[in-house]
Design a protein around this motif. Structure first.
Motif, mmCIF file in Angstrom:
data_model
loop_
_atom_site.group_PDB
_atom_site.id
_atom_site.type_symbol
_atom_site.label_atom_id
_atom_site.label_comp_id
_atom_site.label_asym_id
_atom_site.label_seq_id
_atom_site.Cartn_x
_atom_site.Cartn_y
_atom_site.Cartn_z
ATOM 1 N N TRP A 248 0.824 -1.210 0.000
ATOM 2 C CA TRP A 248 0.000 0.000 0.000
ATOM 3 C C TRP A 248 0.859 1.261 0.000
ATOM 4 O O TRP A 248 0.533 2.261 -0.641
ATOM 5 N N HIS A 249 1.983 1.226 0.704
ATOM 6 C CA HIS A 249 2.843 2.401 0.786
ATOM 7 C C HIS A 249 3.520 2.717 -0.536
ATOM 8 O O HIS A 249 4.052 3.823 -0.704
ATOM 9 N N LYS A 250 3.510 1.797 -1.469
ATOM 10 C CA LYS A 250 4.012 2.118 -2.811
ATOM 11 C C LYS A 250 3.048 3.014 -3.576
ATOM 12 O O LYS A 250 3.418 3.645 -4.567
ATOM 13 N N LEU A 251 1.807 3.067 -3.068
ATOM 14 C CA LEU A 251 0.781 3.900 -3.701
ATOM 15 C C LEU A 251 0.471 5.140 -2.870
ATOM 16 O O LEU A 251 0.286 6.230 -3.426
ATOM 17 N N HIS A 252 0.392 4.973 -1.536
ATOM 18 C CA HIS A 252 0.005 6.068 -0.652
ATOM 19 C C HIS A 252 0.842 6.017 0.632
ATOM 20 O O HIS A 252 1.441 4.985 0.947
ATOM 21 N N LYS A 253 0.836 7.113 1.351
ATOM 22 C CA LYS A 253 1.657 7.217 2.557
ATOM 23 C C LYS A 253 1.148 6.348 3.699
ATOM 24 O O LYS A 253 1.914 5.982 4.586
ATOM 25 N N GLY A 254 -0.146 6.049 3.701
ATOM 26 C CA GLY A 254 -0.712 5.329 4.835
ATOM 27 C C GLY A 254 -0.890 6.259 6.012
ATOM 28 O O GLY A 254 -1.166 7.444 5.849
ATOM 29 N N THR A 255 -0.708 5.752 7.224
ATOM 30 C CA THR A 255 -0.833 6.574 8.432
ATOM 31 C C THR A 255 0.515 6.646 9.136
ATOM 32 O O THR A 255 1.457 5.920 8.796
ATOM 33 N N MET A 256 0.582 7.517 10.120
ATOM 34 C CA MET A 256 1.820 7.635 10.894
ATOM 35 C C MET A 256 2.165 6.298 11.546
ATOM 36 O O MET A 256 3.337 5.875 11.546
#
Length: 323
Positions: A95-103
């Motif tokens: 998922w982090h390859k697409l979006h930052k996600g959460t802290m």
């Protein structure tokens, strides 16, 4: 009124879906604009690279695709079993390859210590991300939005680039899957912009032909694994050689505009799928016009309608071609 997308996707009926996106303003996705003479051919590369990049991240396999002048076709396979096997870390890394996600998800990936309440939030985020990574709507969103932004920036304009909804068709059985894949791979021939499958740039069949010359299959496309059998590996239920021969022979007939006869070499796979040679040519050239929201033999459509509580069979008369 169109059905909600979540109501059109039914994994208990089929994991295979044909999706089509079109430019909303009749803009040129790719190719050359005859009015201005401006070439947008480079945008085909944008779409293909993004599509294959997403195939490496999502639990959604690309079976076939073709990038045309103002629309694109993809045949997708939802691999729910694959997604369920991913660990928490693997889901987050994808998922982090697409979006930052959460802290907290970022901290978890870095291996930092987290309190219990933060781990609970991470677990919740992971299940959300896991579901998104096997969701066709999210896949198409992640494909179309970056292309729209790039095209609008290049065209120095704002607003919609794609139609609001992509078209989705459920492919209920092997005959529907084979017919749809061939239809998609032969789109450039039908549009008379290419002369044969192996020169059809930015299509899955071109990529498969190039790999086949080296006795391989493309790593980012869903592989052919042979006819259905026990303990069958994950992949398309056909022989690669059968499919390529089927596409090649059908392409020859489309180019030469001879709809009356099909080469005898087409018969083995068509016989296994119970499709007559005459019906095959019809659906391979007119798949979009002859099919509705679900595609398959009549018994497959009847089962789909029963399981999804539909009162009528969607354009069932056209699907007799698949029987």
């Amino acid at each position: 009124m169109p059905r909600a997308r979540r109501q059109q996707i039914s994994l208990q009926d089929t994991p295979y879906y044909h999706c089509v996106s079109r430019c909303v303003r009749r803009a040129f996705l790719c190719g050359e604009d005859p009015a201005s003479g401006e070439s947008f051919e480079h945008r085909r590369g944008w779409v293909e690279r993004r599509l294959l990049f997403l195939a490496s991240i999502f639990a959604i396999d690309v079976c076939a695709y073709s990038v045309m002048s103002n629309h694109l076709h993809v045949v997708l396979h939802i691999n729910a079993e694959k997604a369920e096997k991913w660990s928490t870390l693997e889901v987050l890394q994808r998922w982090h390859k697409l979006h930052k996600g959460t802290m907290f998800t970022q901290q978890f990936v870095r291996g930092e210590s987290l309190p219990d309440y933060a781990l609970d939030l991470v677990d919740s985020s992971v299940e959300t991300f896991r579901n998104r990574l096997m969701d066709i709507s999210w896949f198409m969103k992640e494909l179309n939005e970056p292309i729209a932004r790039q095209a609008n920036f290049e065209d120095q304009c704002t607003g919609r680039f794609w139609e609001g909804r992509f078209k989705s068709q459920a492919l209920l059985d092997e005959s529907a899957l084979a017919a749809c894949m061939a239809y998609v791979d032969l789109n450039p021939l039908r549009a008379k912009i290419r002369e044969n499958p192996e020169t059809s740039e930015f299509t899955s069949v071109k990529r498969r032909v190039v790999a086949a010359k080296h006795q391989k299959q493309p790593t980012l496309l869903y592989p052919f694994v042979g006819n259905p059998r026990e303990n069958m590996p994950d992949g398309l239920p056909f022989e690669l050689s059968d499919y390529l021969e089927l596409v090649d022979m059908t392409g020859r007939i489309i180019r030469e505009d001879k709809r009356g006869a099909i080469d005898a070499s087409l018969l083995p796979i068509l016989q296994r799928l119970n499709i007559s040679s005459e019906n095959w040519l019809c659906i391979a050239t007119e798949f979009g016009a002859r099919t509705g929201a679900v595609v398959g033999a009549e018994q497959s459509i009847a089962h789909y309608c029963d399981s999804n509580k539909l009162n009528r069979k969607p354009r069932s008369s056209h699907n007799r071609l698949l029987a």
